[in-house]
Design a protein around this motif. Structure first.
Motif: not given
Length: 481
Positions: A149-157, A337-339, A390-391
């Protein structure tokens, strides 16, 4: 493939249900900071290029030599990503993210003692190889340790921290190139030495990040995977004071000691050809516009807005901060919101924002601050999209291919867009013709727009989903009959 046995495991579900904790901060700091190193490396070279061509630098480079050194770094990063990427899938995340960081530190220390052009080229190539290998090892490990549930924001950060390194590199250049503080042949050497010191600090933290339990149970080390996850769970419960809910989702895996490179490569292009096209479109688009603009930004403001060389690093700091804020402020939306809407929106939005950028460039030829504002706004969105590339490739392919997939798309995107972009923009800027430079901005916008269109039609809805649900492991029992 060398087969061992079939097991049933709940390790992925147990990792995905964890609340954010000190363990995850350790992963974020120990692994994610590699991007700061890359941003520092790339920006330092751009910022100190003028010093390295001066007679008193102790190196005796020419402007053409600087270009060769940059090409050596990029070539090293591409080849290093491919070489270390396949080793990461074969021998594990932890071994490789320790080895690649050591390669980077040693090569960066060696760069500080550069004495001749040929030596400088060699150590820049090795430095790039270490950084390229880091991408594959780090992104795969982070995705496998961070809850879904947190993978997207962590990868972007994590990917966005590249720009923290870029800002730091530009700021350091202002101090280290001041000949009132440091001799002309010393300041630039200290810059590389500081990069090595940062790498050593990161290495100390990284030693305490465990091997990916997902990698372990697939490669016949299920007991070790269980032990690591149990330790993480105990640490989380101790830190939060709350008892974790039971994880009930399980997966059956046919363990393998080794998986051939041929099978890994065939998976991406035969089983997932649309995803492969998507990865190429996203990477080439962002590499083209980013490398083209970033490597030539100082020249652009110096030649067309008469910004003096001592002030250019200030412009680069502002540019870097704008790029860093994109992933930081928009990252959570990639999980909520979604990928597809966010990646497509970032790519297409940045392409649309080049229209006012071109207008400002042509209609306000003396307003450097307005031009910088237009560039920052455009790359605020482009940066979020580039980080999401990259994500994307790190989560849409089976776990056994993850590191090599990251390496492949990074290498191809960087080799195509990362070489063509700087060459094109450099040539157009050197022409002295504003209209031609504006055309270059337009071409960059088209490259980003194509990435956005590819996401609209080929994107994968991976938000909040387990990695095993996005792409079943090659070793999953239901994938092997």
């Amino acid at each position: 493939m060398t087969s061992t046995s079939t097991i049933t495991t709940r390790v992925p579900a147990r990792l995905d249900r964890l609340p954010w904790s000190r363990f995850h901060w350790r992963v974020l700091i120990g692994l994610g900071t590699v991007w700061i190193l890359d941003g520092l490396e790339v920006t330092i070279i751009g910022a100190i290029a003028a010093r390295l061509v001066e007679p008193g630098s102790g190196l005796g480079l020419t402007a053409a030599d600087i270009g060769v050194a940059a090409a050596c770094y990029v070539a090293g990063a591409c080849l290093g990503a491919l070489f270390f990427g396949q080793l990461t899938d074969r021998f594990g995340r932890k071994k490789l993210f320790l080895i690649t960081l050591v390669v980077y530190v040693v090569a960066t220390v060696a760069t500080a003692f550069a004495f001749a052009p040929w030596y400088f080229y060699l150590v820049r190539f090795v430095t790039g190889a270490g950084i390229g290998g880091e991408y594959a090892a780090i992104n795969s490990a982070i995705d496998e340790l961070i809850p879904a549930r947190l993978r997207g924001r962590v990868d972007l950060v994590v990917n966005g921290t590249y720009w923290a390194g870029a800002a730091a590199g530009s700021a350091l250049a202002l101090v280290l190139l001041d000949t009132d503080l440091f001799p002309a042949d010393l300041g630039w050497r200290i810059a590389f030495g500081l990069g090595a010191v940062l790498g050593l600090v990161i290495l100390l933290v990284r030693r305490h990040v465990p091997e990916s339990p997902r990698w372990l149970f697939i490669h016949g080390r299920a007991e070790e995977a269980e032990r690591i996850v149990a330790g993480i769970e105990a640490e989380v419960e101790d830190g939060t004071g709350a008892e974790l809910a039971a994880a009930d989702q399980e997966i059956e895996i046919r363990q393998r000691k080794a998986i051939s490179l041929r099978e890994i490569a065939a998976t991406a292009f035969k089983r997932y050809p649309k995803r492969a096209i998507l990865g190429l479109a996203l990477f080439i688009g962002q590499a083209f516009i980013y490398n083209g603009i970033t490597f030539n930004l100082g020249t652009l403001f110096g030649d067309y807005y008469k910004v003096d060389s001592g002030t250019v690093p200030v412009f680069l700091v502002v540019y870097a901060i704008g790029n860093m804020l994109g992933p930081l402020l928009l990252g959570r939306l990639f999980d909520t919101v979604g990928r597809k809407p966010m990646i497509a929106g970032s790519y297409l939005g940045s392409a649309l924002l080049t229209v006012p950028l071109i207008w400002v460039f042509l209609a306000a030829p003396d307003n450097a601050r307005l031009a910088l504002t237009a560039v920052v706004l455009t790359f605020f969105l482009a940066s979020a999209g580039a980080s999401a590339a990259y994500l994307t490739v790190s989560e849409i392919f089976p776990m056994e291919t993850r590191a090599l997939a990251i390496a492949f798309f990074y290498a191809v995107g960087t080799a195509v867009g990362g070489i063509a972009g700087p060459l094109l923009f450099g040539t157009l800027i050197d022409s002295g013709d504003r209209v031609l430079v504006a055309v270059g901005f337009g071409i960059g916008a088209v490259a980003m727009a194509l990435g956005g269109v590819a996401e609209l039609f080929l994107g994968v809805r991976a938000e909040r989903a387990s990695l095993e649900d996005i792409a079943r492991p090659l070793t999953a029992a239901d994938e092997n009959g």
